[in-house]
Enzyme design. Structure first.
Site, short mmCIF file in Angstrom:
data_model
loop_
_atom_site.label_atom_id
_atom_site.label_comp_id
_atom_site.label_asym_id
_atom_site.label_seq_id
_atom_site.Cartn_x
_atom_site.Cartn_y
_atom_site.Cartn_z
N LYS A 52 -13.88 5.13 41.45
CA LYS A 52 -13.15 6.10 42.27
C LYS A 52 -12.52 7.18 41.39
O LYS A 52 -12.17 6.92 40.23
CB LYS A 52 -12.08 5.40 43.12
CG LYS A 52 -10.93 4.88 42.33
CD LYS A 52 -9.72 4.59 43.19
CE LYS A 52 -8.59 4.34 42.20
NZ LYS A 52 -7.37 3.85 42.64
N LYS A 107 -5.99 -3.04 36.36
CA LYS A 107 -5.13 -2.40 35.35
C LYS A 107 -4.72 -3.36 34.26
O LYS A 107 -4.59 -2.98 33.11
CB LYS A 107 -3.89 -1.79 36.01
CG LYS A 107 -4.24 -0.58 36.84
CD LYS A 107 -3.07 0.34 37.02
CE LYS A 107 -3.51 1.59 37.77
NZ LYS A 107 -2.40 2.44 38.17
N LYS A 156 -6.44 9.66 38.70
CA LYS A 156 -5.61 10.56 37.88
C LYS A 156 -5.62 10.11 36.43
O LYS A 156 -5.45 10.91 35.53
CB LYS A 156 -4.15 10.52 38.37
CG LYS A 156 -3.89 11.21 39.66
CD LYS A 156 -2.38 11.20 39.96
CE LYS A 156 -2.09 10.69 41.35
NZ LYS A 156 -1.26 9.50 41.41
P1 TYM Z 1 -1.73 7.14 44.12
O1 TYM Z 1 -0.67 8.00 43.53
O2 TYM Z 1 -2.68 6.46 43.19
O3 TYM Z 1 -2.59 7.94 45.15
C1 TYM Z 1 -1.98 8.72 46.16
C2 TYM Z 1 -2.82 8.72 47.42
O4 TYM Z 1 -4.13 9.21 47.16
C3 TYM Z 1 -5.10 8.25 47.59
N1 TYM Z 1 -6.24 8.29 46.64
C4 TYM Z 1 -7.50 8.50 46.98
N2 TYM Z 1 -8.09 8.74 48.17
C5 TYM Z 1 -9.42 8.95 48.18
N3 TYM Z 1 -10.20 8.91 47.07
C6 TYM Z 1 -9.66 8.66 45.86
N4 TYM Z 1 -10.42 8.66 44.76
C7 TYM Z 1 -8.24 8.45 45.77
N5 TYM Z 1 -7.39 8.20 44.76
C8 TYM Z 1 -6.17 8.09 45.31
C9 TYM Z 1 -4.38 6.92 47.55
O5 TYM Z 1 -5.00 5.96 48.37
C10 TYM Z 1 -3.00 7.32 48.02
O6 TYM Z 1 -2.96 7.39 49.42
N6 TYM Z 1 0.80 2.91 45.14
C11 TYM Z 1 0.49 4.26 45.62
C12 TYM Z 1 1.72 5.12 45.83
C13 TYM Z 1 2.77 4.53 46.71
C14 TYM Z 1 2.71 4.49 48.13
C15 TYM Z 1 3.93 3.89 48.53
C16 TYM Z 1 1.78 4.92 49.08
C17 TYM Z 1 3.95 3.97 46.33
N7 TYM Z 1 4.63 3.60 47.41
C18 TYM Z 1 4.23 3.69 49.88
C19 TYM Z 1 2.07 4.71 50.43
C20 TYM Z 1 3.28 4.11 50.81
C21 TYM Z 1 -0.39 4.95 44.59
O7 TYM Z 1 -0.38 4.61 43.45
O8 TYM Z 1 -1.05 6.05 45.08
#
Ligand code: TYM
Length: 327
Positions: free
Chosen positions: A194, A112, A197
């Site tokens: 991947k 990023k 969003k």
């Molecule tokens: P985020 O919002 O990017 O994604 C949310 C969840 O979706 C999963 N994910 C995917 N899984 C499979 N294929 C993909 N292309 C894909 N894109 C996203 C992510 O692995 C995630 O499980 N930093 C985290 C949010 C967060 C968090 C936490 C998660 C903040 N605090 C504490 C767990 C525990 C994030 O940006 O996820």
């Protein structure tokens, strides 16, 4: 004793099939077996440029989708991160004991910050300390996430260990839980990246609220290759990704799926997959529209989540403040 599970999603754009298969679907499947806490991590969404009105809207959309996907407020505490101020208090304390080198190694920050260069915020750099606070505040055992979050959960575990070593036994050491199938869904336009969003473009991801016609169109244009055989071959990322989504949604084995598509072409693969995706998303979309037509219900669920978590939050923070000499 039931294992305690914590996970969260950033309200930063429409949820896609990767978020569903990598995260929410697994939370729903295990919710009876665990003690569950699921968060809308709005303070993570402000580490990059954003619009306040759009953020407010995304938070509500995300809670609606949590419920529509099947999370049951009877089994889960659902809440918004900024409604529990101790997340940022604990994040600050963690910032003070997190070596810079640990943060510099985070691949997501590297990716990023390359895009944003000098404009990159300090918040984006220390994001993993806030994520560790999210997890450790609740004395979490398991963190079900997609593959891309593994490194961040491991950092949370390392921080728990470091804190316990410096100040005495305080935190449970959490573990990432990553399913084999669906943990890394790739972009339809570019299957080497991947599904995300934040990636622009109509052909990149399938949104959980996409109407059937759009899903068919996006899949019909998905990048494949010039070969013919429909088999699980990681060296052919486009077809591999489509087959993996098919596997995650159908629950069939690779052998069964390869047998089903033997002698058939890519149009059939894309068409069959589109119908499978539509069938999986239709009930979610119907429930979503029902839930969001009663906004007070969402407020009630969120308020109930915070009340339920208060005692745990206060007991962890009391121990932390005392251990660190702040009380
Ligand atoms: P985020 O919002 O990017 O994604 C949310 C969840 O979706 C999963 N994910 C995917 N899984 C499979 N294929 C993909 N292309 C894909 N894109 C996203 C992510 O692995 C995630 O499980 N930093 C985290 C949010 C967060 C968090 C936490 C998660 C903040 N605090 C504490 C767990 C525990 C994030 O940006 O996820």
């Amino acid at each position: 004793m039931k294992k305690r599970v914590f996970s969260g999603i950033k309200p930063s754009g429409t949820l896609h099939l990767g978020n569903y298969l990598g995260a929410i679907r697994n939370w729903v499947a295990d919710q009876d077996r665990c003690e569950n806490i699921f968060c809308v991590v709005d303070q993570h969404a402000i580490t990059v440029d954003y619009e306040p009105a759009a953020l407010r809207q995304s938070v509500r959309e995300l809670v609606g989708l949590y419920l529509a996907c099947g999370l049951d407020p009877e089994h889960c505490a659902l809440f918004v991160q900024s409604h529990v101020p101790e997340h940022t208090e604990l994040a600050w304390l963690f910032n003070c004991i997190t070596p810079m080198g640990w943060l510099q190694r985070m691949t997501q920050f590297k990716e990023k910050s390359e895009e944003q260069r000098e404009q990159v915020s300090a918040g984006l750099f220390t994001y993993p300390a806030l994520m560790a606070a999210d997890i450790l505040l609740y004395q979490t055992h398991e963190v079900p996430v997609g593959e891309d979050q593994k490194q961040h959960v491991e950092l949370a575990r390392d921080l728990a260990q470091r804190f316990n070593h410096l100040f005495g036994e305080t935190f449970v050491l959490p573990e990432p839980v990553i399913r084999k199938v669906g943990a890394r869904v790739m972009g339809l336009d570019d299957p080497t990246k991947k599904m995300s969003k934040s990636t622009e473009g109509d052909g990149h991801g399938i949104g959980l609220l996409d109407p059937p016609a759009l899903i068919r169109k996006k899949l019909s244009r998905a990048t494949t290759d010039s070969q013919r055989q429909i088999v699980f071959d990681p060296a052919r990322p486009g077809v591999f990704n489509l087959l993996t989504i098919f596997q995650a949604l159908s629950g069939q084995s690779r052998e069964e799926i390869e047998a089903h598509f033997a002698g058939k072409g890519y149009a059939q693969l894309k068409g069959d997959l589109a119908e499978l995706v539509i069938a999986a998303l239709e009930p979610i979309q119907a429930r979503y529209h029902q839930i969001t037509s009663a906004p007070e219900y969402i407020d009630q669920v969120l308020a109930q989540g915070v009340v339920r978590l208060r005692p745990l939050v206060e007991s962890t923070m009391l121990r932390v403040r005392q251990a660190m000499g702040l009380r």
